[in-house]
Design a protein around this motif. Sequence first.
Motif, PDB file in Angstrom:
ATOM      1  N   THR A 170       0.819  -1.214   0.000  1.00 36.12           N
ATOM      2  CA  THR A 170       0.000   0.000   0.000  1.00 36.12           C
ATOM      3  C   THR A 170       0.852   1.264   0.000  1.00 36.12           C
ATOM      4  O   THR A 170       0.344   2.354  -0.243  1.00 36.12           O
ATOM      5  CB  THR A 170      -0.914   0.041   1.237  1.00 36.12           C
ATOM      6  OG1 THR A 170      -0.109   0.145   2.414  1.00 36.12           O
ATOM      7  CG2 THR A 170      -1.771  -1.207   1.327  1.00 36.12           C
ATOM      8  N   GLN A 171       2.113   1.121   0.316  1.00 38.08           N
ATOM      9  CA  GLN A 171       3.067   2.248   0.340  1.00 38.08           C
ATOM     10  C   GLN A 171       2.556   3.410   1.187  1.00 38.08           C
ATOM     11  O   GLN A 171       2.448   4.554   0.729  1.00 38.08           O
ATOM     12  CB  GLN A 171       3.404   2.704  -1.080  1.00 38.08           C
ATOM     13  CG  GLN A 171       4.125   1.633  -1.882  1.00 38.08           C
ATOM     14  CD  GLN A 171       4.743   2.150  -3.164  1.00 38.08           C
ATOM     15  OE1 GLN A 171       5.144   3.301  -3.263  1.00 38.08           O
ATOM     16  NE2 GLN A 171       4.831   1.286  -4.172  1.00 38.08           N
ATOM     17  N   GLU A 187       4.634   7.889   9.420  1.00 35.02           N
ATOM     18  CA  GLU A 187       4.180   9.245   9.135  1.00 35.02           C
ATOM     19  C   GLU A 187       2.782   9.300   8.536  1.00 35.02           C
ATOM     20  O   GLU A 187       1.982  10.187   8.852  1.00 35.02           O
ATOM     21  CB  GLU A 187       5.173   9.930   8.193  1.00 35.02           C
ATOM     22  CG  GLU A 187       4.813  11.368   7.835  1.00 35.02           C
ATOM     23  CD  GLU A 187       5.782  11.983   6.834  1.00 35.02           C
ATOM     24  OE1 GLU A 187       5.486  13.098   6.347  1.00 35.02           O
ATOM     25  OE2 GLU A 187       6.811  11.352   6.529  1.00 35.02           O
ATOM     26  N   GLY A 188       2.455   8.368   7.642  1.00 35.60           N
ATOM     27  CA  GLY A 188       1.182   8.433   6.923  1.00 35.60           C
ATOM     28  C   GLY A 188      -0.020   7.950   7.710  1.00 35.60           C
ATOM     29  O   GLY A 188      -1.140   7.989   7.207  1.00 35.60           O
ATOM     30  N   ILE A 189       0.180   7.480   8.946  1.00 37.75           N
ATOM     31  CA  ILE A 189      -0.925   7.009   9.776  1.00 37.75           C
ATOM     32  C   ILE A 189      -1.249   8.083  10.803  1.00 37.75           C
ATOM     33  O   ILE A 189      -0.437   8.387  11.678  1.00 37.75           O
ATOM     34  CB  ILE A 189      -0.575   5.695  10.492  1.00 37.75           C
ATOM     35  CG1 ILE A 189      -0.219   4.608   9.462  1.00 37.75           C
ATOM     36  CG2 ILE A 189      -1.729   5.241  11.375  1.00 37.75           C
ATOM     37  CD1 ILE A 189       0.268   3.317  10.085  1.00 37.75           C
ATOM     38  N   LYS A 190      -2.428   8.690  10.704  1.00 38.77           N
ATOM     39  CA  LYS A 190      -2.793   9.790  11.587  1.00 38.77           C
ATOM     40  C   LYS A 190      -4.143   9.528  12.255  1.00 38.77           C
ATOM     41  O   LYS A 190      -5.153   9.331  11.579  1.00 38.77           O
ATOM     42  CB  LYS A 190      -2.879  11.098  10.796  1.00 38.77           C
ATOM     43  CG  LYS A 190      -1.583  11.457  10.101  1.00 38.77           C
ATOM     44  CD  LYS A 190      -1.071  12.784  10.563  1.00 38.77           C
ATOM     45  CE  LYS A 190       0.226  13.141   9.823  1.00 38.77           C
ATOM     46  NZ  LYS A 190       1.375  13.100  10.727  1.00 38.77           N
ATOM     47  N   ILE A 199      -5.134   7.683   6.543  1.00 36.94           N
ATOM     48  CA  ILE A 199      -3.938   6.970   6.082  1.00 36.94           C
ATOM     49  C   ILE A 199      -3.553   7.503   4.712  1.00 36.94           C
ATOM     50  O   ILE A 199      -4.349   7.452   3.761  1.00 36.94           O
ATOM     51  CB  ILE A 199      -4.204   5.454   6.008  1.00 36.94           C
ATOM     52  CG1 ILE A 199      -4.678   4.945   7.379  1.00 36.94           C
ATOM     53  CG2 ILE A 199      -2.954   4.710   5.570  1.00 36.94           C
ATOM     54  CD1 ILE A 199      -5.354   3.610   7.322  1.00 36.94           C
ATOM     55  N   THR A 200      -2.338   8.019   4.611  1.00 37.22           N
ATOM     56  CA  THR A 200      -1.856   8.603   3.367  1.00 37.22           C
ATOM     57  C   THR A 200      -0.844   7.669   2.711  1.00 37.22           C
ATOM     58  O   THR A 200       0.138   7.265   3.342  1.00 37.22           O
ATOM     59  CB  THR A 200      -1.193   9.974   3.617  1.00 37.22           C
ATOM     60  OG1 THR A 200      -2.146  10.836   4.241  1.00 37.22           O
ATOM     61  CG2 THR A 200      -0.729  10.592   2.310  1.00 37.22           C
ATOM     62  N   THR A 201      -1.113   7.330   1.470  1.00 35.09           N
ATOM     63  CA  THR A 201      -0.219   6.443   0.725  1.00 35.09           C
ATOM     64  C   THR A 201       0.506   7.244  -0.348  1.00 35.09           C
ATOM     65  O   THR A 201       0.179   8.401  -0.619  1.00 35.09           O
ATOM     66  CB  THR A 201      -1.014   5.301   0.069  1.00 35.09           C
ATOM     67  OG1 THR A 201      -1.884   5.835  -0.940  1.00 35.09           O
ATOM     68  CG2 THR A 201      -1.865   4.570   1.094  1.00 35.09           C
TER      69      THR A 201
END
Length: 577
Positions: A170-171, A187-190, A199-201
Motif C-alpha cells: 500500500t506504500q 508518518e502516513g498514519i494519523k 492513512i496517506t499512501t
Amino acid sequence: MKKGLISALLLILVGAVSVSGCSTQESASDNQTPAAPQETRTVQSIPDSFFPATDKSKSPEAAKKRTDTVVATLTEPGGVFNPYFYKNGYDGNVSAAIFAPLVSVDKNGKPIPRLAENWDISDDQLTYTFHLRPNLKFSDGSPLTAEDVAFTLTILHDKAYDGDEDIFETQIKGGQAYKEGKADTVEGIKVIDPQTIQITTEKVNARSLLILGGPVLSKAYYGKGYKPGNLEYLRTLHGKPLGAGPYKLEKYITGQEVRYLANEHYYAGKPAVEHFIYKTTEGDALQFFQTGETDYNSFTANEDNLELLKSLGYANINVYTSTAYSYIKFNHSKPYFKDKRVRQALIYGLDRQKIVDTAYQGYGQVANVPVSPVSWAYTEEVNSYHYDLEKAKALLDEAGWKVGADGIREKDGQKLKLYYLTTKGPLSDVLIPIAKENYKELGVQLEAELMDYNALLARTAKGDHDLASFSTTMLTDPSDGVIQFGSNRSSSFTGTNGYSNPKVDELLEKGISTLDIEKRKEIYKELYNELSDDPPYIFLTYRKLLTAHNARVSGFDPNGYTGISGNLPDLKIEPIQ
C-alpha cells in the motif's frame, strides 16, 4: 491483500501435487503444423442452484436437541488464531469468527462497511479516511478506537513482522522509514480522533482499501509488550485471541473442535446463537450430517451427493461457483523447469478435462487463467491447452529431453522423473492415476506422495517438491489470484519457489495502479496471456461448491466470495415441532 481479507474467507483445499519437468505455451514448434488435439468428451456444466428443504421435521434428533448451538465442519486448524500471523489457511476460518475488519465484501465481492461505518478516498486516490462506528468494543468490553487501527497497521511495518500481509504494497507514507528504525511512528498514519483515522499512501493501488481496512488488533492486549523489532511475545497470544468479531474463542480441542461463545459486545448486537462450533474431527461428512452431529457441511459436488442430500428432506442445499481455483505448482528452482517448453509440455500432456469431469461430474470446469469465471476479469481469450499428447512430445523433443531405452525421457544423463506431493481428496484420487498414465505416455515418470496439509505446506516451503497441488482461498479481486507470481513473492509459502518474469512483474504492477475496471480488464487479459506463455502453474479447475445445512438453522447463505464467514452473526435456530 493476503491476510487482511483472506482470514475472513473460506479456504477450499483441493489436493496437493509435486512434479519435476519443463514446459511452455508457444515455442519454435509453433512454426510446425501441430497434431490434432485428442478429443475428450466434456461433461455439461451444472448451473448455480438452491434446493430448499422439503420436510424439516425429518431433522435428526441429535440436531433438534441443540437449541443454542450450531455445528459446522472444518479441516484441522493449526492453532495460530491471529489474522496476520497464521500459515494454515484453516486458522483463517477460525480467526474470521473472532476478528472483524473495517471493510468486508458482499456476495458479489463489493466492499461493504463492517467496523468502519464509512470511508472517504481523496480525489488523487492516495488518502483513505476511515470513520469507525460509535462505541465499538472488543469482546472483553474494552473500547476499540482509531488507536487500535493505527497500532495494527504499525506492527505490520515492523522489521520483525514475519506474517504474510504485505502492508508495504500500500506504500503508506513513512512506512519504510519506520521499518528501518529511522522514525518512531509511521508518518502516513494519523489518528484524527477516537473514531477517525487517516492513512496517506504514496501510490494508487486498487488493493489498498481492503488491505488498510483489515481486521483490528487491540493495542491494549496485543501491544502490551510491544517494542519495535520484537514481536516474539505475540506468539504466546495466538491461542488466546481477542477480537471484535461476532464470536469469542471458548476452547480449542486439538483434533476435535473449536468452540465459540457469542460476543455480547459485537457492534451489530450479540448473535442469536450462543454457541458456535467448528467440528475438526476427521470422518465422513455425510454421516455427521445424517446423524445430526453437524448442522453445516460442504461436500464433494457431484450428482450422487446432491440427490442423497435432497432425499434427507431437512437439508437446505446450495450449489454455487467458487471464486477459488485449483492448480499444480511448479518448483521453479528446479533446473528443468527453467525451460518453459517443459512446463508447457506437462500442461498439454495432462488430460485436465478428463480429470475434472471424472472428479466433479459436471460440477467443475478446466481452468486456464488464475481467476474464476464469476469475476469481471475472467477471459477465455488465452491458449486453452487442450490435451494434445503429440504437441507435448514435440515440446519435450525441442527442449532436448529424448526418450530412453526404458521409455523415460532423459537429458544430460538425468531422467525426467517427477515427484508430486498432495493431500488425499476427491481430486487427487482421480488426478494421480490419470496423470501417471498421461505422463508415462509422454515419457515422464511421476511419483506421488500423500500427506496432511500442514506437512504439505512445510515440504513445499522448503522446496522439497517438483510439483504440488493446492487451491487458492476464495478470491475477491483478480490481483489476489496472481500476486504470488511476482518475483518478490516467489519465496513465500504461497509462492512459486523461484518463478520470475519481468513482464509479469510489470503487468502485476499496472493491474493495481488504477481503479478503472475497464483498464484493469485489458491489463489482466494481457497478463493472463503472458502467464499462459510462461506458465508458473498448471491451472486445474474452477469448481462448484456443494453445501448443505440443517433447515432448523436460518441465516446460512454461502457464496463464492466469503463462504459462510459473513453469515455467522445472522444465524438463528428455529425450533422444530
